[in-house]
Scaffold this active site. Structure first.
Site, PDB file in Angstrom:
ATOM      1  N   ARG A   1      16.891 -17.813  11.719  1.00 45.53           N
ATOM      2  CA  ARG A   1      17.403 -17.095  12.901  1.00 45.53           C
ATOM      3  C   ARG A   1      18.784 -17.602  13.286  1.00 45.53           C
ATOM      4  NH1 ARG A   1      15.681 -14.191  17.541  1.00 45.53           N
ATOM      5  NH2 ARG A   1      16.058 -15.209  19.541  1.00 45.53           N
TER       6      ARG A   1
ATOM      7  N   HIS B   1      13.120 -21.262  12.219  1.00 49.02           N
ATOM      8  CA  HIS B   1      14.162 -21.020  13.206  1.00 49.02           C
ATOM      9  C   HIS B   1      15.564 -21.167  12.613  1.00 49.02           C
ATOM     10  CE1 HIS B   1      14.758 -20.150  17.438  1.00 49.02           C
ATOM     11  NE2 HIS B   1      15.795 -20.958  17.421  1.00 49.02           N
TER      12      HIS B   1
ATOM     13  N   TYR C   1      23.450 -20.601  19.409  1.00 49.80           N
ATOM     14  CA  TYR C   1      23.149 -20.353  18.003  1.00 49.80           C
ATOM     15  C   TYR C   1      24.411 -20.281  17.144  1.00 49.80           C
ATOM     16  CZ  TYR C   1      18.291 -19.298  19.124  1.00 49.80           C
ATOM     17  OH  TYR C   1      16.991 -19.381  19.527  1.00 49.80           O
TER      18      TYR C   1
ATOM     19  N   HIS D   1      17.919 -11.905  23.091  1.00 53.28           N
ATOM     20  CA  HIS D   1      18.197 -12.845  24.168  1.00 53.28           C
ATOM     21  C   HIS D   1      18.503 -12.095  25.460  1.00 53.28           C
ATOM     22  CE1 HIS D   1      19.557 -16.082  21.064  1.00 53.28           C
ATOM     23  NE2 HIS D   1      18.276 -16.190  21.373  1.00 53.28           N
TER      24      HIS D   1
ATOM     25  N   LYS E   1       9.586 -11.850  23.517  1.00 53.30           N
ATOM     26  CA  LYS E   1       9.107 -12.668  24.628  1.00 53.30           C
ATOM     27  C   LYS E   1       8.855 -11.789  25.849  1.00 53.30           C
ATOM     28  CE  LYS E   1      11.108 -17.192  23.514  1.00 53.30           C
ATOM     29  NZ  LYS E   1      12.001 -18.266  23.994  1.00 53.30           N
TER      30      LYS E   1
ATOM     31  N   ARG F   1      12.389 -13.925  15.703  1.00 53.04           N
ATOM     32  CA  ARG F   1      11.735 -15.207  15.942  1.00 53.04           C
ATOM     33  C   ARG F   1      10.521 -15.340  15.014  1.00 53.04           C
ATOM     34  NH1 ARG F   1      12.850 -13.040  21.106  1.00 53.04           N
ATOM     35  NH2 ARG F   1      14.214 -14.344  22.378  1.00 53.04           N
TER      36      ARG F   1
END
Length: 313
Positions: A262, A259, A294, A285, A190, A168
């Site tokens: 990615r 992004h 994606y 994820h 995250k 990211r």
């Protein structure tokens, strides 16, 4: 779209004695990681704008006065103004703040339950943005290689690393030099979850060339002054976007976002037959359903599948 008009909760509300003084927006955002706060703050501001016809931000809105009638019209406004994923992101933010209103004693549990009894917005959840072609990537790397200054070395590494690892933007810019060792990056994702990312081949060579130029142990990707002086100032997301736009223009390709790199990584891996579980772990994820968003192989992938079926008939 017709303007959604609401009574102004800020003007209607007189704070009741004994109520908690903490703002529900602050308590909600305080539960999130720093990387998530900005996106949810924007979502809450969007909701406040819908409620107040553009006159209030999320701190000017009295969330405790929102009833089901208002939240249902907020859902309608989000669905009309934004893409499906963004609208549902807004609903998630709305539920989060309303729950803090209940926790703070500003509303009853029944009021919270009624106000947040909202169905998800339905629609196409395909991720926005685009996937770069191999030819576009080659053009990008070529313009960086032709620039032998610290800028060219940094920018080449800054494109190669996210493409080869799927990082990211926040993860890329949060790296320190000490996070890299012999092809392995320790990445803070995250929720402060850590994972390892592996840089190999040409990407590894480009990164190590930049590490040698960087010559320090703190922020990995930093600003460079005119004249080629490498600073200790960590780059931010806006600076990264400007750099990528500049390199895209030099390479003669359409602009792309951080992004998009990615998204390109995920699509290229899936196109090469890498199983989606591995791609999920690589991108960091929690749920494979997120990884599926994606996958931008689209009609080409379906055509290939049809050809396979034709062969076995």
């Amino acid at each position: 779209m017709a303007v959604l008009m609401f009574p102004n909760p800020l003007e209607m509300h007189q704070k009741a004695p004994g109520k908690a003084s903490a703002h529900p927006v602050d308590t909600f955002l305080g539960r999130l990681s720093p990387a998530s706060r900005r996106g949810f703050r924007i979502a809450l501001d969007n909701i406040a704008s819908i409620v107040s016809n553009g006159t209030k931000d999320c701190y000017g809105l009295n969330w405790a006065l929102l009833t089901y009638q208002e939240t249902a019209r907020i859902r309608e406004g989000l669905a009309a103004r934004f893409a499906t994923r963004t609208a549902n992101y807004g609903l998630c933010a709305l539920r989060g703040v309303m729950k803090e209103c209940w926790r703070l004693g500003l509303i009853t549990h029944e009021e919270f339950r009624r106000a947040t009894d909202l169905a998800a917005v339905r629609g196409d959840n395909t991720a926005a943005g685009r996937v770069l072609t191999v030819e576009e990537l080659v053009a990008l790397f070529n313009v960086c290689r032709e620039d032998n200054s610290p800028l060219g070395i940094r920018d080449g590494a800054m494109i190669a690393v996210p493409y080869s690892t799927g990082l990211r933007r926040s993860e890329l810019l949060g790296l320190d030099v000490a996070d890299y060792a012999d092809g392995t990056l320790t990445v803070r994702g995250k929720g402060n979850r850590f994972r390892l990312a592996y840089v190999v081949g040409e990407a590894k060579a480009m990164l190590e060339r930049w590490v040698a130029v960087r010559g320090a142990d703190d922020a990995l990707f930093v600003a460079i002054e005119k004249g080629g002086k490498v600073t200790d100032n960590r780059l931010d997301g806006r600076s990264l976007a400007v750099i990528l736009r500049k390199r895209a223009e030099e390479a003669g390709i359409p602009a792309f976002s951080p992004h998009d790199l990615r998204r390109t990584t995920a699509t290229h891996l899936l196109d090469k037959g890498v199983d989606i579980g591995t791609v999920q772990k690589m991108l960091g994820h929690l749920h494979v359903a997120t990884t599926l968003l994606y996958d931008r192989r689209g009609e080409k992938a379906k055509q290939k599948a049809g050809e396979v079926l034709e062969m076995v008939r």
